[in-house]
Design an enzyme around this catalytic site. Sequence first.
Site, short mmCIF file in Angstrom:
data_model
loop_
_atom_site.label_atom_id
_atom_site.label_comp_id
_atom_site.label_asym_id
_atom_site.label_seq_id
_atom_site.Cartn_x
_atom_site.Cartn_y
_atom_site.Cartn_z
N HIS A 64 40.54 109.55 -2.50
CA HIS A 64 40.76 108.93 -1.19
C HIS A 64 40.42 107.45 -1.27
O HIS A 64 41.18 106.61 -0.83
CB HIS A 64 39.95 109.61 -0.10
CG HIS A 64 40.26 109.11 1.28
ND1 HIS A 64 39.78 109.70 2.42
CD2 HIS A 64 41.01 108.05 1.71
CE1 HIS A 64 40.22 109.04 3.49
NE2 HIS A 64 40.96 108.02 3.08
N GLU A 118 43.85 100.85 1.14
CA GLU A 118 42.57 100.99 0.46
C GLU A 118 42.11 99.67 -0.16
O GLU A 118 40.93 99.32 -0.10
CB GLU A 118 42.64 102.09 -0.60
CG GLU A 118 42.77 103.49 -0.03
CD GLU A 118 41.61 103.86 0.87
OE1 GLU A 118 40.46 103.67 0.46
OE2 GLU A 118 41.87 104.32 2.01
N HIS A 122 39.00 98.02 1.73
CA HIS A 122 37.79 98.28 0.94
C HIS A 122 37.70 97.46 -0.34
O HIS A 122 36.66 96.90 -0.66
CB HIS A 122 37.71 99.77 0.61
CG HIS A 122 37.69 100.67 1.79
ND1 HIS A 122 36.60 100.78 2.63
CD2 HIS A 122 38.64 101.51 2.29
CE1 HIS A 122 36.87 101.65 3.59
NE2 HIS A 122 38.10 102.10 3.41
#
Length: 230
Positions: A64, A118, A122
């Site tokens: 993930h 992502e 992040h």
Amino acid sequence: MASNSAFSLFLILLIITQCLSVLNAAKDFDFFYFVQQWPGSYCDTKQSCCYPTTGKPAADFGIHGLWPNNNDGTYPSNCDPNSPYDQSQISDLISSMQQNWPTLACPSGSGSTFWSHEWEKHGTCAESVLTNQHAYFKKALDLKNQIDLLSILQGADIHPDGESYDLVNIRNAIKSAIGYTPWIQCNVDQSGNSQLYQVYICVDGSGSSLIECPIFPGGKCGTSIEFPTF
């Protein structure tokens, strides 16, 4: 003369600001959550799922994300708008990412939208350690290879067969294999049954070693949870 002095002062202040920005970025998080999810638990919820355009993923845990986090539970996000996702930087990783980091969101996609999210949310916050997109995605893939959750669980006679297993046995099986306590996140299927959804494992701030999690995310599971098929 005064205007030149003012301009020089402006440049000095700009340089100082940029230097402080770099220093702050280097201290912007304490550790990483490395998160893997079970596709069967993503897909059997009320919202369902869509297989990627490359076809149904393997019946295995998928990445993930690799998320910078702070010891107090806060986390940085979207740290560098000047570093948008650029798939050309990771062209040699795409095949592995399609296998190990598949998208299950609807509508069906190749994975690029997921990976872009992502990276921008992040990955940009880890640039002080994982300095570019290739380093970020490669680190996550390396961690996936290091932590083979499905093999770990099956080795403890815990299988994705739709049966229920004690949460403590799932947690202990992973801890015995990697040496550190994971966080198990559950969701519910269409019938409202609690099931194994995601596994959080903590990595130190340099991205080099697994550690005990300084703090766990919120949420809870039942004492016995399903491990659905996929």
